[in-house]
Design an enzyme around this catalytic site. Sequence first.
Site, PDB file in Angstrom:
ATOM      1  N   HIS A  81       0.869  -1.175   0.000  1.00 40.37           N
ATOM      2  CA  HIS A  81       0.000   0.000   0.000  1.00 40.37           C
ATOM      3  C   HIS A  81       0.906   1.225   0.000  1.00 40.37           C
ATOM      4  CE1 HIS A  81      -2.783   2.955   1.801  1.00 40.37           C
ATOM      5  NE2 HIS A  81      -3.778   2.130   1.521  1.00 40.37           N
TER       6      HIS A  81
ATOM      7  N   ASP B  29       3.112  -4.745   7.623  1.00 38.52           N
ATOM      8  CA  ASP B  29       1.901  -3.919   7.571  1.00 38.52           C
ATOM      9  C   ASP B  29       0.723  -4.879   7.690  1.00 38.52           C
ATOM     10  OD1 ASP B  29      -0.407  -2.647   6.792  1.00 38.52           O
ATOM     11  OD2 ASP B  29       0.405  -1.808   4.940  1.00 38.52           O
TER      12      ASP B  29
ATOM     13  N   GLN C  69      -4.545  -5.234   6.771  1.00 40.82           N
ATOM     14  CA  GLN C  69      -5.555  -6.104   6.163  1.00 40.82           C
ATOM     15  C   GLN C  69      -5.618  -7.478   6.817  1.00 40.82           C
ATOM     16  OE1 GLN C  69      -7.768  -5.104   4.069  1.00 40.82           O
ATOM     17  NE2 GLN C  69      -6.869  -3.085   3.747  1.00 40.82           N
TER      18      GLN C  69
ATOM     19  N   LYS D  22     -10.312  -0.917  10.603  1.00 43.36           N
ATOM     20  CA  LYS D  22     -10.445  -2.064   9.704  1.00 43.36           C
ATOM     21  C   LYS D  22     -10.760  -3.335  10.487  1.00 43.36           C
ATOM     22  CE  LYS D  22      -7.161  -0.273   6.271  1.00 43.36           C
ATOM     23  NZ  LYS D  22      -8.006   0.479   5.353  1.00 43.36           N
TER      24      LYS D  22
ATOM     25  N   CYS E  12      -4.861   2.711  -3.563  1.00 44.43           N
ATOM     26  CA  CYS E  12      -3.606   3.199  -2.962  1.00 44.43           C
ATOM     27  C   CYS E  12      -2.489   2.178  -3.154  1.00 44.43           C
ATOM     28  CB  CYS E  12      -3.780   3.525  -1.487  1.00 44.43           C
ATOM     29  SG  CYS E  12      -4.939   4.851  -1.202  1.00 44.43           S
TER      30      CYS E  12
END
Lengths: 421, 161
Positions: free
Chosen positions: A138, A215, A218, A241, A379
């Site tokens: 991202h 990261d 998600q 999220k 993104c």
Amino acid sequence: MSVNPSRAELQRAPAGGLDVERIRADFPILKLRVNGKPLVYLDNAASSQMPQPVLDRWIRYQTTQHSNIHRAVHYLSETATAEYEGARRKLAAFINAKEEREVIFTTGTTDAINLVAHGYGRKFVAAGDEIVLTTLEHHSNIVPWQMVAEEKGARIRVVPVNDRGELILEEYLKLLGPRTRIVGVGHVSNALGTINPVREMIAAAHERGIPVLVDGAQAAPHMQLDMQVLDCDFYAFSGHKMFGPTGIGVLYGKAAWLEKMQPYKGGGDMILSVTFEKTVYNVIPGKFEAGTPPIAAAITLGAAADYITGIGIERIHAHETDLLDYATDQVNRLPGVRIIGTAEKKAAVLSFVVDGVHPHDVGTLLNEEGVAVRTGHHCAQPVMQRFGIPATSRASFAFYNTHAEVDVLVAGIRKVQKVLR
Amino acid sequence: MADTKQLYQEVILDHNRKPRNWGVLPDATHRAEGHNPLCGDHLTLALRLRDEAVDAIHFQGESCAICKASASMMTVAVRGKSREDTERLVQEFRDLATGKLEPAGPHHLGRLTVFAGVRDLPTRVKCAILPWHTLHAALNDEASTTTEAEADPMHAPMGNA
């Protein structure tokens, strides 16, 4: 007050599965109608919705517990401090951190990555050094590193992906070298849903003494996060999220690294003493939490973690896998529709393009059916460039989505094809 | 909520399927490229000005249906018009799409009012405006334009080229 009322209900649920209708009853927004149709919310990878027990937690904090933390000796300040630190404890347990002080509250994943780019990157990356990222990142795991690289004269190396949208591990291993100072990799690709082999990647980097930032924006709503199993050095994720509020996120960092890093922001709470001659920084986690933090959001995020735990990540995973398999199968049956991202291991993301139809038209026409999908580059422009497309439409699922909603999506895509041909 | 059925009207769908004035114009006097890097909409516009009037205008590109239909209907609308009338139409279309001009009010847009629906879909306004933005750039000898950053129609007034 229990924040996971679904647990008892789940015990009455069909064996092995989620009682999705009961879960949906927890989410007031799912009752919304859009353009006269029931809302079909399939934009969970952008932001998920909040269940009532989590919303209630916010209200309870603001109506009975709010004051500034780490400050005064009065009742409310002590209550707020205890609840805030209690949330840190919950999040530490949620990700199986070794110590609570390894959990830093940030405003989100972007803020968490910027913290590492600043606190680690500015201190340990020098001219000629290399930062290894992947094509699937991202923008928020690209741009902060580009800023460090530009400032220091360092170089970004990028792990390529194959046509299914999977990282090519042999190429990754070749990129790890004596000048590599850090590896940044997404746990799950937001644009394609690919689950990256982060455990293997971390082990390979560690063999060469290289720290790894994951990261996890998600991954947090979909899979078990276990910092001891992953053994990553940094892990970043966002509250909104994972069924919590916006404006809050977490940076997990191994204490040994966090202690060596320079502070990110200066201000109150991140100091032990201040004179105009010399300021002594606070110990972690305080060192990285300058100013009044988003207290209500942090406490509410704790409730969101409880809610997820209450349902059970195994059940969530099973339901979402079922949903993704069904959606993949249904969309594959549509002539003229191509799924982008066909990795063997995927989280609940379905990115697709419709021949001859721009994703913006897909998105607007699906909205007419009450279906919320994301259209655009997500993104992740390097991913789009890799697949030679400007944009995709992306349906992303949460545990509250149903097979019937997949059917509405598929009927919507059919309608798009009919209208625009 | 916006009734987007009013956006994808038959006239728009028809211009998307069969865009008018599609192609290159070898003896163009003015050209410009319009690009929205965020969604990938891209079009090239070429026109021939004779006695300060639009004698011919063609376009080509890759874009969403709204952008393509807007470009197609634009070429039909401005052909034969003076530079001054064309610039006025550009301004009126822009005002229509951004909600500053009522479709029922006084204007010279004619059938172009079918695009009034985009005002309720802020993310789609740029799609409809890009061709007009590009036309303005071509008339003012700018080689390329975008609907992003300072030129964002949602925020910025149209600059003097």
